[in-house]
Design a protein around this motif. Structure first.
Motif, PDB file in Angstrom:
ATOM      1  N   VAL A 265     -14.482   0.991  -7.952  1.00  0.00           N
ATOM      2  CA  VAL A 265     -13.382   2.220  -7.462  1.00  0.00           C
ATOM      3  C   VAL A 265     -12.635   2.127  -5.444  1.00  0.00           C
ATOM      4  N   ASP A 266     -11.538   1.075  -6.436  1.00  0.00           N
ATOM      5  CA  ASP A 266     -10.671   0.808  -5.430  1.00  0.00           C
ATOM      6  C   ASP A 266      -9.951   1.583  -4.232  1.00  0.00           C
ATOM      7  N   LEU A 267     -10.540   1.546  -3.055  1.00  0.00           N
ATOM      8  CA  LEU A 267     -10.251   2.906  -1.885  1.00  0.00           C
ATOM      9  C   LEU A 267      -9.090   3.058  -1.594  1.00  0.00           C
ATOM     10  N   ASN A 268      -8.760   3.421  -1.086  1.00  0.00           N
ATOM     11  CA  ASN A 268      -7.098   3.746   0.009  1.00  0.00           C
ATOM     12  C   ASN A 268      -8.000   3.626   1.347  1.00  0.00           C
TER      13      ASN A 268
ATOM     14  N   LEU B 145     -12.714  10.674   5.059  1.00  0.00           N
ATOM     15  CA  LEU B 145     -12.439  10.333   3.472  1.00  0.00           C
ATOM     16  C   LEU B 145     -12.126   9.431   3.364  1.00  0.00           C
ATOM     17  N   PHE B 146     -12.740   8.982   2.530  1.00  0.00           N
ATOM     18  CA  PHE B 146     -12.149   7.103   1.170  1.00  0.00           C
ATOM     19  C   PHE B 146     -11.909   7.612  -0.170  1.00  0.00           C
ATOM     20  N   GLY B 147     -10.728   7.166   0.214  1.00  0.00           N
ATOM     21  CA  GLY B 147      -9.858   8.162  -0.747  1.00  0.00           C
ATOM     22  C   GLY B 147      -9.898   7.069  -2.185  1.00  0.00           C
ATOM     23  N   SER B 148      -9.889   6.922  -3.714  1.00  0.00           N
ATOM     24  CA  SER B 148     -10.136   7.073  -4.746  1.00  0.00           C
ATOM     25  C   SER B 148      -8.666   6.111  -4.928  1.00  0.00           C
ATOM     26  N   ALA B 149      -8.508   4.753  -5.229  1.00  0.00           N
ATOM     27  CA  ALA B 149      -6.751   4.393  -5.916  1.00  0.00           C
ATOM     28  C   ALA B 149      -6.774   3.788  -6.916  1.00  0.00           C
ATOM     29  N   GLY B 150      -8.249   4.040  -7.131  1.00  0.00           N
ATOM     30  CA  GLY B 150      -8.343   3.660  -8.732  1.00  0.00           C
ATOM     31  C   GLY B 150      -9.631   2.849  -9.467  1.00  0.00           C
ATOM     32  N   GLY B 151      -9.803   2.665 -10.129  1.00  0.00           N
ATOM     33  CA  GLY B 151     -11.040   1.536 -10.284  1.00  0.00           C
ATOM     34  C   GLY B 151     -11.353   1.456 -11.455  1.00  0.00           C
ATOM     35  N   THR B 152     -12.841   0.922 -12.421  1.00  0.00           N
ATOM     36  CA  THR B 152     -12.672   0.645 -13.471  1.00  0.00           C
ATOM     37  C   THR B 152     -14.187   1.034 -13.889  1.00  0.00           C
ATOM     38  N   PHE B 153     -14.417   1.351 -15.873  1.00  0.00           N
ATOM     39  CA  PHE B 153     -16.029   1.571 -15.745  1.00  0.00           C
ATOM     40  C   PHE B 153     -16.063   1.028 -17.039  1.00  0.00           C
ATOM     41  N   HIS B 154     -17.128   0.087 -17.243  1.00  0.00           N
ATOM     42  CA  HIS B 154     -17.186  -0.436 -18.683  1.00  0.00           C
ATOM     43  C   HIS B 154     -19.149  -0.532 -18.107  1.00  0.00           C
ATOM     44  N   GLY B 155     -19.185   0.076 -20.125  1.00  0.00           N
ATOM     45  CA  GLY B 155     -20.205   0.515 -20.381  1.00  0.00           C
ATOM     46  C   GLY B 155     -20.631   0.281 -21.863  1.00  0.00           C
TER      47      GLY B 155
END
Length: 166
Positions: free
Chosen positions: A25-28, A43-53
């Motif tokens: 999770v990339d953070l603002n 607040l650690f806001g989400s700037a986006g990200g990825t998940f893989h499984g």
């Protein structure tokens, strides 16, 4: 007074887990809400990200975040809400709480941007309990599972290994 085991307690199978996915999770930049009656809220806001499984993969959408509470004893209580978009365009609501406990001797390194990403995650306790909600039929099984996660810092954000409790 001697307490004996309750005769209603049964032997059941041990809890096992299986890998669900790894997530970054990339953070603002953090927003300091301030010190309140329970501690310091950030607040650690989400700037986006990825998940893989093995069973699902995709992206973490911007807009969620962690409404973290730094307790007076230095531990952090997590309160996270994220939206995941799978590779086939399904939306999944992910929530989790958890605890991040740093030993006092590591807190200076954590506060130092040059050192924080080099701290061995085995030296601190960072565990979460993800739950999911979706209306997508192909991922309806997510509505009925409980997971545990282990977190660690990465450059620009936070990462988790998420495992399903089976």
């Amino acid at each position: 007074r001697l307490v004996t085991p309750d005769p209603r307690v049964k032997a059941i199978g041990e809890i096992t887990t299986r890998h669900l996915f790894d997530m970054v999770v990339d953070l603002n930049p953090q927003l300091e809400i301030g010190v309140g009656p329970l501690g310091r809220r950030t607040l650690f806001g989400s700037a986006g990200g990825t998940f893989h499984g093995p069973r699902l993969r995709g992206e973490v959408l911007p807009g969620g975040g962690d409404w973290a509470l730094f307790r007076p004893d230095g531990a952090m209580a997590l309160d996270v809400r994220l939206t995941l978009r799978t590779h086939d365009n399904a939306l999944v609501h992910m929530t989790y709480s958890g605890r991040w406990v740093f030993p006092p001797d590591l807190r200076a390194d954590l506060a130092n941007p040059a050192n924080r990403y080099h701290i061995d995650p085995a030296r601190y306790y960072f565990r979460t309990n993800p739950l999911f909600e979706t209306g997508a039929e192909q991922y309806a099984w997510l509505n009925d599972i409980v997971c545990v996660g282990s977190g660690y810092l990465v450059d620009g954000g936070i990462a988790y290994k998420v495992t399903q409790v089976v």
